[in-house]
Write a protein that holds these residues in place. Structure first.
Motif, mmCIF file in Angstrom:
data_model
loop_
_atom_site.group_PDB
_atom_site.id
_atom_site.type_symbol
_atom_site.label_atom_id
_atom_site.label_comp_id
_atom_site.label_asym_id
_atom_site.label_seq_id
_atom_site.Cartn_x
_atom_site.Cartn_y
_atom_site.Cartn_z
ATOM 1 N N ARG A 194 0.884 -1.157 0.000
ATOM 2 C CA ARG A 194 0.000 0.000 0.000
ATOM 3 C C ARG A 194 0.925 1.210 0.000
ATOM 4 N NH1 ARG A 194 -0.667 4.665 3.433
ATOM 5 N NH2 ARG A 194 -2.853 5.267 3.455
ATOM 6 N N PHE A 195 0.885 2.002 -1.076
ATOM 7 C CA PHE A 195 1.782 3.143 -1.245
ATOM 8 C C PHE A 195 1.143 4.387 -0.644
ATOM 9 C CE2 PHE A 195 2.779 0.134 -4.546
ATOM 10 C CZ PHE A 195 4.163 0.136 -4.608
ATOM 11 N N ASP A 196 1.828 4.985 0.306
ATOM 12 C CA ASP A 196 1.322 6.156 1.007
ATOM 13 C C ASP A 196 1.380 7.395 0.119
ATOM 14 O OD1 ASP A 196 0.543 7.489 3.608
ATOM 15 O OD2 ASP A 196 2.425 8.544 3.193
ATOM 16 N N SER A 197 0.340 8.199 0.176
ATOM 17 C CA SER A 197 0.276 9.525 -0.436
ATOM 18 C C SER A 197 0.874 9.570 -1.838
ATOM 19 C CB SER A 197 0.975 10.555 0.461
ATOM 20 O OG SER A 197 0.745 11.871 -0.007
ATOM 21 N N THR A 198 0.270 8.814 -2.745
ATOM 22 C CA THR A 198 0.798 8.782 -4.109
ATOM 23 C C THR A 198 0.624 10.108 -4.845
ATOM 24 O OG1 THR A 198 -1.269 7.741 -4.786
ATOM 25 C CG2 THR A 198 0.615 6.289 -4.407
ATOM 26 N N ALA A 199 -0.201 11.007 -4.315
ATOM 27 C CA ALA A 199 -0.298 12.344 -4.900
ATOM 28 C C ALA A 199 1.022 13.098 -4.775
ATOM 29 C CB ALA A 199 -1.422 13.138 -4.238
ATOM 30 N N ASN A 200 1.889 12.642 -3.865
ATOM 31 C CA ASN A 200 3.208 13.261 -3.703
ATOM 32 C C ASN A 200 4.298 12.462 -4.416
ATOM 33 O OD1 ASN A 200 3.048 15.713 -1.906
ATOM 34 N ND2 ASN A 200 1.855 14.261 -0.711
ATOM 35 N N LEU A 201 3.891 11.592 -5.339
ATOM 36 C CA LEU A 201 4.834 10.850 -6.170
ATOM 37 C C LEU A 201 4.473 11.061 -7.633
ATOM 38 C CD1 LEU A 201 5.012 7.443 -4.262
ATOM 39 C CD2 LEU A 201 6.943 8.973 -4.686
ATOM 40 N N ASP A 202 5.418 10.813 -8.519
ATOM 41 C CA ASP A 202 5.136 10.809 -9.948
ATOM 42 C C ASP A 202 4.347 9.533 -10.243
ATOM 43 O OD1 ASP A 202 5.517 10.073 -12.790
ATOM 44 O OD2 ASP A 202 6.685 11.930 -12.842
ATOM 45 N N VAL A 203 3.041 9.670 -10.454
ATOM 46 C CA VAL A 203 2.187 8.487 -10.573
ATOM 47 C C VAL A 203 2.500 7.694 -11.839
ATOM 48 C CG1 VAL A 203 0.222 9.556 -11.755
ATOM 49 C CG2 VAL A 203 -0.166 7.644 -10.170
ATOM 50 N N ASP A 204 2.911 8.368 -12.913
ATOM 51 C CA ASP A 204 3.275 7.643 -14.130
ATOM 52 C C ASP A 204 4.470 6.738 -13.873
ATOM 53 O OD1 ASP A 204 1.300 8.747 -15.947
ATOM 54 O OD2 ASP A 204 2.421 10.620 -15.837
ATOM 55 N N ALA A 205 5.448 7.261 -13.145
ATOM 56 C CA ALA A 205 6.634 6.466 -12.819
ATOM 57 C C ALA A 205 6.262 5.290 -11.925
ATOM 58 C CB ALA A 205 7.690 7.337 -12.146
ATOM 59 N N LEU A 206 5.359 5.529 -10.964
ATOM 60 C CA LEU A 206 4.973 4.460 -10.040
ATOM 61 C C LEU A 206 4.190 3.362 -10.770
ATOM 62 C CD1 LEU A 206 5.115 3.443 -7.165
ATOM 63 C CD2 LEU A 206 3.066 4.775 -6.640
ATOM 64 N N ILE A 207 3.285 3.760 -11.651
ATOM 65 C CA ILE A 207 2.562 2.773 -12.453
ATOM 66 C C ILE A 207 3.545 1.994 -13.324
ATOM 67 C CG2 ILE A 207 0.914 2.475 -14.349
ATOM 68 C CD1 ILE A 207 -0.720 4.781 -13.108
ATOM 69 N N GLY A 208 4.538 2.690 -13.872
ATOM 70 C CA GLY A 208 5.554 2.015 -14.671
ATOM 71 C C GLY A 208 6.339 0.991 -13.866
ATOM 72 N N ILE A 209 6.632 1.300 -12.622
ATOM 73 C CA ILE A 209 7.331 0.352 -11.742
ATOM 74 C C ILE A 209 6.467 -0.885 -11.512
ATOM 75 C CG2 ILE A 209 8.135 -0.012 -9.370
ATOM 76 C CD1 ILE A 209 9.038 2.971 -9.421
ATOM 77 N N VAL A 210 5.194 -0.665 -11.195
ATOM 78 C CA VAL A 210 4.279 -1.782 -10.980
ATOM 79 C C VAL A 210 4.176 -2.632 -12.236
ATOM 80 C CG1 VAL A 210 1.859 -2.401 -10.574
ATOM 81 C CG2 VAL A 210 2.950 -0.647 -9.158
ATOM 82 N N ASP A 211 4.016 -1.990 -13.381
ATOM 83 C CA ASP A 211 3.878 -2.710 -14.639
ATOM 84 C C ASP A 211 5.127 -3.547 -14.928
ATOM 85 O OD1 ASP A 211 2.228 -3.157 -17.062
ATOM 86 O OD2 ASP A 211 3.900 -2.189 -18.091
ATOM 87 N N GLY A 212 6.301 -2.965 -14.695
ATOM 88 C CA GLY A 212 7.543 -3.693 -14.925
ATOM 89 C C GLY A 212 7.707 -4.877 -13.989
ATOM 90 N N LEU A 213 7.339 -4.695 -12.735
ATOM 91 C CA LEU A 213 7.425 -5.806 -11.780
ATOM 92 C C LEU A 213 6.451 -6.923 -12.140
ATOM 93 C CD1 LEU A 213 7.819 -3.810 -8.444
ATOM 94 C CD2 LEU A 213 9.521 -5.320 -9.483
ATOM 95 N N ARG A 214 5.263 -6.561 -12.580
ATOM 96 C CA ARG A 214 4.288 -7.578 -12.984
ATOM 97 C C ARG A 214 4.815 -8.397 -14.164
ATOM 98 N NH1 ARG A 214 -0.457 -6.002 -15.012
ATOM 99 N NH2 ARG A 214 -1.464 -7.919 -14.304
ATOM 100 N N ASP A 215 5.563 -7.745 -15.046
ATOM 101 C CA ASP A 215 6.116 -8.439 -16.213
ATOM 102 C C ASP A 215 7.340 -9.273 -15.878
ATOM 103 O OD1 ASP A 215 4.175 -7.509 -17.928
ATOM 104 O OD2 ASP A 215 5.370 -5.832 -18.676
ATOM 105 N N SER A 216 7.866 -9.110 -14.666
ATOM 106 C CA SER A 216 9.106 -9.826 -14.320
ATOM 107 C C SER A 216 8.911 -10.805 -13.159
ATOM 108 C CB SER A 216 10.216 -8.825 -13.998
ATOM 109 O OG SER A 216 9.844 -7.977 -12.930
ATOM 110 N N GLY A 217 7.712 -11.361 -13.070
ATOM 111 C CA GLY A 217 7.494 -12.440 -12.114
ATOM 112 C C GLY A 217 6.705 -12.083 -10.870
ATOM 113 N N TYR A 218 6.169 -10.866 -10.811
ATOM 114 C CA TYR A 218 5.433 -10.458 -9.617
ATOM 115 C C TYR A 218 3.984 -10.076 -9.965
ATOM 116 C CZ TYR A 218 10.186 -10.147 -7.834
ATOM 117 O OH TYR A 218 11.487 -10.429 -7.474
ATOM 118 N N ALA A 219 3.383 -10.836 -10.861
ATOM 119 C CA ALA A 219 2.038 -10.507 -11.334
ATOM 120 C C ALA A 219 0.959 -10.797 -10.307
ATOM 121 C CB ALA A 219 1.742 -11.269 -12.630
ATOM 122 N N ASP A 220 1.266 -11.628 -9.314
ATOM 123 C CA ASP A 220 0.243 -12.055 -8.354
ATOM 124 C C ASP A 220 0.263 -11.243 -7.072
ATOM 125 O OD1 ASP A 220 2.712 -12.991 -7.538
ATOM 126 O OD2 ASP A 220 1.955 -14.910 -6.815
#
Length: 203
Positions: free
Chosen positions: A124-150
């Motif tokens: 659970r990522f705290d206060s994502t309004a204070n993060l670059d949300v595009d970058a954070l979504i990109g991190i999640v997407d990359g992790l899902r593609d590298s074995g962490y989809a579940d």
């Protein structure tokens, strides 16, 4: 209780005696030493691993609350290169610059460490309004593609534009990949209860 998941409030290392429920994180790669059986011997590492394993044995997933949006000058990355990793301020401390590729790579690798070494099931990522949300979504997407989809991915969203990006990403995946932890449901439920039969809920 019928519970199949627990969310731990932030357990990453903070400095000093001040306790802020873990939201004053100073070092993202280590569990808070005072949470171990002995604050002096590094036992928090083994204790946290054993805790997660015990929950898994009971059929309970473990979600870790993580605070990457801000830190303070006790953070090792501040000493390494404050200008590269931090830019601006939040209400709680120096703002972590997730738009910086080195910072995004750090968060990606840090999340992998918590999943690989501690076996946590999501974040659970705290206060994502204070993060670059595009970058954070990109991190999640990359992790899902590298074995962490579940894994579980929950953004604390109070920003409409950010929330729209989360919804757009989920739609592109034809699944609810990223959950939005915001006040919309709570405020709606509160209003319905407060204005209805339970008019004394406020007191």
């Amino acid at each position: 209780l019928g519970v199949n998941a627990v969310e731990l409030m932030p357990v990453q290392e903070w400095t000093g005696e001040w306790y802020g429920w873990g939201y004053n994180t100073a070092a993202w790669s280590a569990p808070e030493n005072s949470y171990g059986a002995s604050a002096a011997d590094g036992s928090a590492v083994g204790d946290l691993k054993a805790f997660v394993d015990a929950l898994h044995q009971a059929g309970i997933a473990v979600i870790l609350d993580v605070v990457y949006n801000h830190s303070n000058q006790d953070n090792p990355l501040w000493d390494i290169d404050a200008g590269r990793y931090f830019e601006g301020m939040t209400d709680w401390g120096e703002k972590f610059d997730l738009a910086e590729p080195a910072a995004a790579a750090y968060v990606r690798d840090n999340l992998k460490r918590w999943m690989d070494a501690y076996h946590v099931d999501g974040f659970r990522f705290d206060s994502t309004a204070n993060l670059d949300v595009d970058a954070l979504i990109g991190i999640v997407d990359g992790l899902r593609d590298s074995g962490y989809a579940d894994r579980y991915w929950i953004f604390e969203e109070f920003d409409g534009a950010h929330n729209a990006k989360v919804q757009s990403y989920d739609a592109s995946q034809s699944a609810g990949v990223i959950a939005s932890w915001g006040a919309g449901w709570k405020d709606t439920a509160w209003g319905a209860l407060f204005d209805g039969a339970y008019g004394n809920l406020g007191t």
